[in-house]
Design a protein around this motif. Structure first.
Motif: not given
Length: 440
Positions: A255, A257, A355-360, A384-386
């Motif tokens: 998934r 970001p 999407t997957s914003l925590r991973s950026c 948040r992640d979203n």
């Protein structure tokens, strides 16, 4: 099996007799293509605002029940006019008010929610070959039978609730824009139309302030699995399809970001309740009470208070919800049950949905830097992640939207923040040619 199509037309698409006739042409075209058609209409143009102004001239504090009766007449007039226009085109049609269409509601006047739909009256007319027109925004209270209204955007909720109850193949949201955009095109003309979104993505955009759909209507459609098609009233655009999960993966399969779109709200308020007992059930009861009062709290957080065994709870809600919010907070009990309730308003709220914003990890610092460079103070933020949400001064919310769109939704900005290339995300080829795409 004959397909059922639900078409909803908003007030901006029914601003005069010519617009009503154009909408009637669209409905008749779908009917003659072999589908059973249910049309849901809003009040024409600024009718609701005019009726509200008249009510306030009649008295400074209009009775809520009578106000709902008055405001509901706008949609009923639109429904009757639409039925007349359809009949003039040689197709039998009948108009329904919300209550006579079987829409059952619960909750307070002006803030009701749809809890059931008795489809028998509509099904009977559809089976007889009639085109059905329903007044949106209203229903009958399940306890009293009185007319209640559903609130701003309530015709969307009526349309999707009917589509779900009728097991329609598609619910078309006909409006004055060509679909869901990466930001409000009135403020960001360079925003791009999104060809396809998931229910969850559109729900988050709607909750964050994107006015193209009502959050409640997205959930009705999602639970029933009814595809939504947001398009222009004339059907000239491909629009935006909203259905199940959209898999946004990299070539490696993970998934990735990505910011999907931006939304903004003005007239927000922040509440901080200090010194609450540190009891999870008490916090849950408070949030449940807010939800039952149709207050939608956002940016909910709690942390340790200065006293042992106590916490501070904070959240953000619309300023217009202050009376309902105050009533819930007053029910917390005597002052000994908490130390203080702090209220800060007005505030603006900017949200990036994705999407997957925590991973950026570079996204929030990069966005904050861009806002700071334009003199916009971020007063609070949430990741948040979203979604990523920032509170800002109310007079700078649109400025923040423009800055954020340039930073997050353009290729040069996204690459600077470490987001992947989104050049092919919105291509029409990405929308699969499933069976219901020809509806309308």
């Amino acid at each position: 099996m004959v397909r059922i199509t639900v078409q909803k037309y908003g007030g901006s698409s029914l601003c005069d007799a010519t617009s009503v006739c154009r909408a009637a042409d669209e409905a008749v075209s779908a009917h003659r293509a072999g589908r059973r058609v249910v049309v849901v209409v809003s009040a024409m143009g600024q009718t609701t605002d005019r009726l509200l102004s008249l009510a306030r001239l009649a008295g400074p504090d209009p009775d809520a029940q009578e106000l709902d009766v008055l405001l509901g007449t706008g949609e009923r007039a639109s429904a009757a006019l639409m039925a007349l226009a359809i009949r003039a085109r040689g197709v039998p049609a009948r108009s329904f008010s919300g209550p006579t269409a079987g829409v059952v509601t619960s909750g307070s006047h002006g803030r009701a929610r749809i809890v059931d739909v008795d489809t028998q009256p509509i099904r009977a007319d559809l089976s007889a070959g009639q085109l059905v027109v329903v007044a949106g925004f209203q229903g009958a209270d399940q306890a009293t039978g009185c007319v209640t209204t559903i609130g701003r955007g309530g015709s969307d909720a009526t349309a999707t609730a009917l589509a779900a109850a009728l097991q329609a193949h598609v619910c078309e949201i006909r409006t004055d824009v060509d679909g869901v955009h990466t930001a409000d095109p009135q403020h960001v003309p360079q925003s791009g139309r999104l060809a396809r979104l998931s229910y969850d993505e559109v729900y988050e955009l709607a909750r964050a302030g994107a006015r193209i759909l009502m959050p409640q209507c997205v959930r009705y459609a999602q639970i029933a699995g009814i595809p939504l098609h947001v398009r222009t009233a004339t059907g000239a655009s491909q629009g935006t399809w909203v259905d199940g999960d959209i898999h946004r993966h990299s070539e490696a399969g993970e998934r990735r970001p990505q910011v999907i779109g931006l939304a903004h709200l003005n007239d927000q308020a922040q509440y901080v309740i200090t010194g609450l007992p540190d009891q999870p059930e008490a916090r849950a009861a408070l949030l449940t009470a807010l939800e039952e009062a149709t207050v939608s709290p956002a940016m909910i957080s709690w942390n340790s208070a200065t006293r042992a065994g106590r916490v501070n709870l904070s959240f953000v809600a619309a300023q217009e919800d202050r009376p309902a919010t105050a009533a819930v907070l007053e029910a917390l009990g005597p002052a000994g049950e908490h130390d203080d309730i702090q209220y800060t308003a007005p505030l603006g709220r900017l949200t990036a949905v994705g999407t997957s914003l925590r991973s950026c990890p570079s996204l929030l610092p990069g966005l904050m830097k861009k806002l700071y460079e334009h003199g916009i103070e971020a007063r609070r933020w949430e990741v948040r992640d979203n979604r990523v949400t920032v509170l800002c001064p109310p007079g700078r919310t649109v400025d923040a939207l423009i800055v954020a769109h340039d930073a997050l939704m353009t290729d040069h900005g996204a690459m600077a923040l470490g987001l992947p290339d989104r050049s092919s995300e919105d291509a029409e080829a990405d929308v699969p040619a499933v069976g219901w795409r020809d509806a309308g």
